[in-house]
Write a protein that holds these residues in place. Structure first.
Motif, mmCIF file in Angstrom:
data_model
loop_
_atom_site.group_PDB
_atom_site.id
_atom_site.type_symbol
_atom_site.label_atom_id
_atom_site.label_comp_id
_atom_site.label_asym_id
_atom_site.label_seq_id
_atom_site.Cartn_x
_atom_site.Cartn_y
_atom_site.Cartn_z
ATOM 1 N N MET A 1 0.827 -1.194 0.000
ATOM 2 C CA MET A 1 0.000 0.000 0.000
ATOM 3 C C MET A 1 0.864 1.248 0.000
ATOM 4 O O MET A 1 1.924 1.282 0.598
ATOM 5 C CB MET A 1 -0.918 0.020 1.236
ATOM 6 C CG MET A 1 -2.007 -1.033 1.230
ATOM 7 S SD MET A 1 -3.074 -0.876 2.681
ATOM 8 C CE MET A 1 -3.779 0.756 2.403
ATOM 9 N N ILE A 2 0.404 2.273 -0.681
ATOM 10 C CA ILE A 2 1.041 3.589 -0.659
ATOM 11 C C ILE A 2 0.225 4.467 0.282
ATOM 12 O O ILE A 2 -0.906 4.844 -0.033
ATOM 13 C CB ILE A 2 1.087 4.217 -2.060
ATOM 14 C CG1 ILE A 2 1.817 3.300 -3.038
ATOM 15 C CG2 ILE A 2 1.732 5.595 -2.003
ATOM 16 C CD1 ILE A 2 3.271 3.060 -2.678
ATOM 17 N N PRO A 3 0.759 4.806 1.451
ATOM 18 C CA PRO A 3 -0.016 5.590 2.418
ATOM 19 C C PRO A 3 -0.182 7.039 1.967
ATOM 20 O O PRO A 3 0.647 7.583 1.224
ATOM 21 C CB PRO A 3 0.823 5.513 3.702
ATOM 22 C CG PRO A 3 1.862 4.475 3.445
ATOM 23 C CD PRO A 3 2.073 4.420 1.966
ATOM 24 N N LEU A 4 -1.231 7.662 2.463
ATOM 25 C CA LEU A 4 -1.450 9.091 2.300
ATOM 26 C C LEU A 4 -1.266 9.774 3.643
ATOM 27 O O LEU A 4 -1.664 9.239 4.682
ATOM 28 C CB LEU A 4 -2.869 9.380 1.792
ATOM 29 C CG LEU A 4 -3.241 8.933 0.389
ATOM 30 C CD1 LEU A 4 -4.681 9.333 0.078
ATOM 31 C CD2 LEU A 4 -2.291 9.502 -0.650
ATOM 32 N N SER A 5 -0.677 10.956 3.612
ATOM 33 C CA SER A 5 -0.509 11.769 4.808
ATOM 34 C C SER A 5 -0.966 13.187 4.516
ATOM 35 O O SER A 5 -1.243 13.539 3.365
ATOM 36 C CB SER A 5 0.953 11.751 5.275
ATOM 37 O OG SER A 5 1.327 10.455 5.711
ATOM 38 N N VAL A 6 -1.024 14.026 5.553
ATOM 39 C CA VAL A 6 -1.564 15.385 5.442
ATOM 40 C C VAL A 6 -0.490 16.397 5.800
ATOM 41 O O VAL A 6 0.232 16.241 6.784
ATOM 42 C CB VAL A 6 -2.771 15.573 6.391
ATOM 43 C CG1 VAL A 6 -3.267 17.020 6.360
ATOM 44 C CG2 VAL A 6 -3.896 14.614 6.021
#
Length: 384
Positions: A1-6
């Motif tokens: 998985m390629i995580p998303l961050s903010v």
């Protein structure tokens, strides 16, 4: 998985206050945690009437207190404005209360500000400005625009004055690599002096960079994770990640390079709504690049009232053209291109809209669509 961050700048909307902006940041962090984002990073900005995030360590503590699982960090602390000791003590203090959740992202943007100011006085940027500028190109679906010309901003009369306010009179900033080594020594407990709190803190150290210059090289040579700024400097993102990977040496932190790449995003229920919400962005970027500092984020109606000149459009073109705006499926597709071209291990998403509810909704729609696509990908892979 390629995580998303903010990545959050704690933007102040026109008609709003710093207090409202900070409360919105805390609310968004809580919601981002619920939507499965991996990290919540706070930026450091100064002399900006439209940004409340001037002290990331303080805001990180408030966000960490309001959340329970999401990693919280800086994107980035400007090390040119502080000593390594003060930075380690600040993050060590928060880590003492919320251990194992902090990311200490460091950038040399404070040093860059001073260099620009010096160059403006001495003409040091003249050679760079005279160099041939690469043309815009598309790489596997990702736009790499023509580089932005910083010479006009470097010549702004306020730049040197602002730089002087961020340091004690007569102070000088050591070399960035030396500062990073000192931060690591304080955290590891190998420094001659002891940072308490800070020494032994479970803080993850990151370096942020916008080019293939010193930041990328230092991150690679010391085996640290690296964040490349496509949203700030899209023309040089490939140069930045290539320089980092080329310089990378395995360390006790990382056996292989780890790259997070940022993107400016607005997601809405449909493309027309997203385009309307994205209208103020150009006016906001114009305020930054004209040397005024980020203005309070306008409404779409305020943006419509601005009369654009050709010079205005040239000032913001690269940032407008590389912003990912649309419905969730469209934005996910463009983010996939960014990830594929840069081989990013993680993506860092920053979204600004005038209304807080629209910003919250953008992150919600994106997280849902991203997770849905990731699940579909896992399903297909499992059938192979």
């Amino acid at each position: 998985m390629i995580p998303l961050s903010v990545l959050d700048l704690a933007p102040i909307s026109s008609g709003g206050t710093a207090g409202q902006a900070l409360r919105n940041t805390i609310d968004l962090a809580v919601r981002a945690e619920g939507h499965g984002y991996r990290r919540y990073w706070l930026a450091e900005h100064h002399f900006a009437p439209g940004v409340a995030g001037s002290a990331p360590a303080v805001l990180i503590g408030l966000v960490a207190a309001a959340t329970s699982r999401i990693r919280v960090g800086s994107g980035a602390v400007q090390l040119g404005h502080q000593t390594p000791l003060s930075v380690v003590e600040q993050f060590g203090l928060v880590d003492a209360l919320y251990p194992g959740r902090l990311d200490l992202g460091i950038g040399r943007s404070g040093q860059r500000r001073a260099e620009l100011a010096t160059g403006a006085r001495s003409g040091g940027d003249a050679a760079a400005a005279a160099s041939p500028r690469p043309a815009a190109r598309v790489v596997d679906g990702l736009l790499i625009p023509e580089p932005f010309d910083w010479s006009a901003l470097a010549a702004h009369p306020d730049l040197a004055y602002q730089a002087s306010l961020l340091q004690q009179p007569g102070a000088s900033t050591p070399d960035f690599a030396e500062q990073i080594d000192e931060v690591r020594a304080f955290l590891d407990g190998t420094h001659r002096a002891h940072a308490v709190p800070g020494e032994g803190a479970e803080v993850e150290l990151w370096i942020l960079g916008s080019s293939g210059g010193q930041s990328a090289r230092v991150a690679g040579e010391r085996g640290l994770p690296f964040a490349a700024n496509y949203h700030v400097s899209p023309s040089s993102v490939l140069e930045a990640v290539e320089s980092y990977r080329k310089a990378f040496q395995p360390s006790k932190v990382l056996a292989e390079p780890y790259v997070i790449v940022s993107a400016d995003v607005v997601v809405a229920e449909d493309a027309a709504t997203a385009a309307e919400l994205a209208k103020p962005y150009g006016l906001w970027v114009r305020s930054i690049r004209s040397g005024r500092g980020a203005i309070p984020y306008p409404t779409p109606e305020e943006a419509d009232a601005h009369v654009w000149t050709e010079a205005d459009r040239a000032l913001v073109k690269d940032r407008i053209d590389t912003r990912f705006v649309g419905d969730a499926a469209t934005v996910v597709e463009r983010l996939r291109s960014l990830q594929r071209v840069t081989a990013a291990d993680e993506l860092l998403v920053t979204t600004i809209t005038h209304a807080h509810a629209d910003r919250v909704r953008s992150y919600e729609l994106l997280a849902s669509a991203w997770e849905r696509e990731e699940a579909e990908g896992r399903h297909v892979k499992g059938q192979q």
